[in-house]
Enzyme design. Structure first.
Site: not given
Ligand SMILES: Cc1ncc(COP(=O)(O)O)c(C=O)c1O
Length: 379
Positions: A185
């Site tokens: 990210k």
């Molecule tokens: C669109 C979206 N939502 C939620 C998430 C979940 O984030 P995390 O990996 O920090 O749990 C991601 C992670 O890649 C994502 O791309």
């Protein structure tokens, strides 16, 4: 220098000497778990977002889980989710006993389509729009949900720094927003996330929910002079962000605006370099308020994306796909509903969307090399 030097990786985080020193300082401090660094990150993000309460979490998924738990919807309640997203968006609903309803997206942005939402809104109990690639969702999405009295939780995993006509995504006046600090990210702590909200009740809920439902965290209990007891006020989850990770996000946040500017330059450079190539950028023109998380092109129908990726990989350029539509996965095919307007756009783009490398380590020469390689593949 290594043999990897000519490799253009799809996404690698920028880790500076300052980042390494900051993490080393916390490692040596004797306090690794959630404490002053986490509180500092929350305060800095809150300040940036114009005063929203920020609750740091172990992941963006945990932030989504928490915001949905707070809604306290009955088992089986129907949650509208764009079909074009990472599985975590919909699974957060599933973890709360809710039923995902997969909705089609707008081909120009891959964000939730207002038409698809309008066709379904009367039968939904909540909506989970995603600011896909950092492009804020259409204002109509918020309007449709508000008119129908349906609560919204915004998946802002890609969208720290994104801005729409309400202001910064996650700022006061927006629905609860869930950010991710996953390794790829724009701002990363390796793994991590945060919930931003202007709802004090939700903020208080989230602070205890992220730590087993306790009413005091370790930092509050082990400080000299602090009360050591705690109560458990709800059955929460374990999703706090430790200081050893929070400090990395803090260190990165100090140069966030500068990094965001570089991401925008890269997105624009790709568009210029590929202006004559047989691809369409999504979005075609970068909106001012984008957080520039991804650089996505749609290949022409019939182009073999796997072959393009393999050829580029052989030229030492790695690419990615964001995302496979949810209904292409077996579990979602059997256990999720599909919205009335179908998933035609997702099906149309499923094998054509290609994500190009986008991270601040890329030089202009790298960007030009990626563009030239893709053009060559498509010739
Ligand atoms: C669109 C979206 N939502 C939620 C998430 C979940 O984030 P995390 O990996 O920090 O749990 C991601 C992670 O890649 C994502 O791309």
């Amino acid at each position: 220098m290594t043999a990897e030097d000519d490799l253009i990786h799809f996404g690698i985080p920028e880790i500076t000497d300052d980042d390494v020193a900051a993490v080393a300082r916390v490692l040596r401090s004797g306090w690794l778990t959630t404490g002053s660094e986490c509180a500092g990150l929350e305060a800095e993000l809150s300040d940036y977002l114009g005063g929203s309460e920020v609750i740091a979490m172990s992941s963006g998924t945990a932030a989504l889980d928490t915001a949905l738990a707070y809604l306290d919807l009955p088992r089986g309640a129907r949650v509208g989710v764009p079909d074009w997203t990472f599985v975590a968006t919909a699974l957060a609903a599933v973890h709360n006993g809710l039923r995902p309803v997969l909705l089609d997206v707008d081909a120009a942005t891959l964000n939730l389509s207002p038409e698809a939402l309008a066709a379904e809104i009367d039968d939904l109990d909540a909506v989970l729009p995603v600011h896909f690639g950092g492009v804020p969702v259409d204002a109509e999405i918020h309007q449709l949900a508000a008119d129908a009295g349906v609560p919204v939780v915004e998946d802002a995993a890609h969208a720290l720094g994104a801005r729409d006509d309400r202001g910064l995504v996650g700022g006061p006046g927006t629905s609860p927003n869930c950010f991710s600090f996953y390794a790829s990210k724009n701002l990363t702590s390796g793994e991590g996330g945060a919930l931003a909200t202007d709802d004090e009740d939700l903020a208080a809920f989230a602070r205890s929910y992220r730590l087993h439902g306790m009413d005091a965290d370790a930092w509050a209990r082990y400080h000299p002079g602090a009360k050591s007891g705690y109560d458990v006020v709800r059955p929460g989850i374990k999703a706090n962000l430790p200081d050893v990770l929070a400090v990395l996000a803090r260190s990165q946040f100090a140069r966030f605006e500068q990094s965001q500017r570089r991401r925008r330059q890269i997105g624009l450079r790709y568009r210029a370099a590929l202006a004559d190539a047989p691809v369409t950028f999504i979005p075609d023109v970068i909106p001012d308020g984008s957080a520039d998380h991804l650089a996505i092109v749609a290949l022409r129908p019939g182009v073999d994306r796997d072959a393009v990726q393999a050829t580029m990989s052989a030229q030492r350029i790695t690419t990615s796909v964001h995302f496979r539509p949810l209904h292409h996965f077996s579990w979602f095919r059997s256990d999720a509903d599909v919205g009335r307007s179908g998933l035609g756009t997702c099906d149309d783009l499923a094998d054509r969307a290609l994500s190009l490398p986008l991270h601040v380590n890329l030089t202009d020469v790298d960007v030009d090399r990626v563009a030239a390689c893709l053009s060559e593949c498509l010739r």
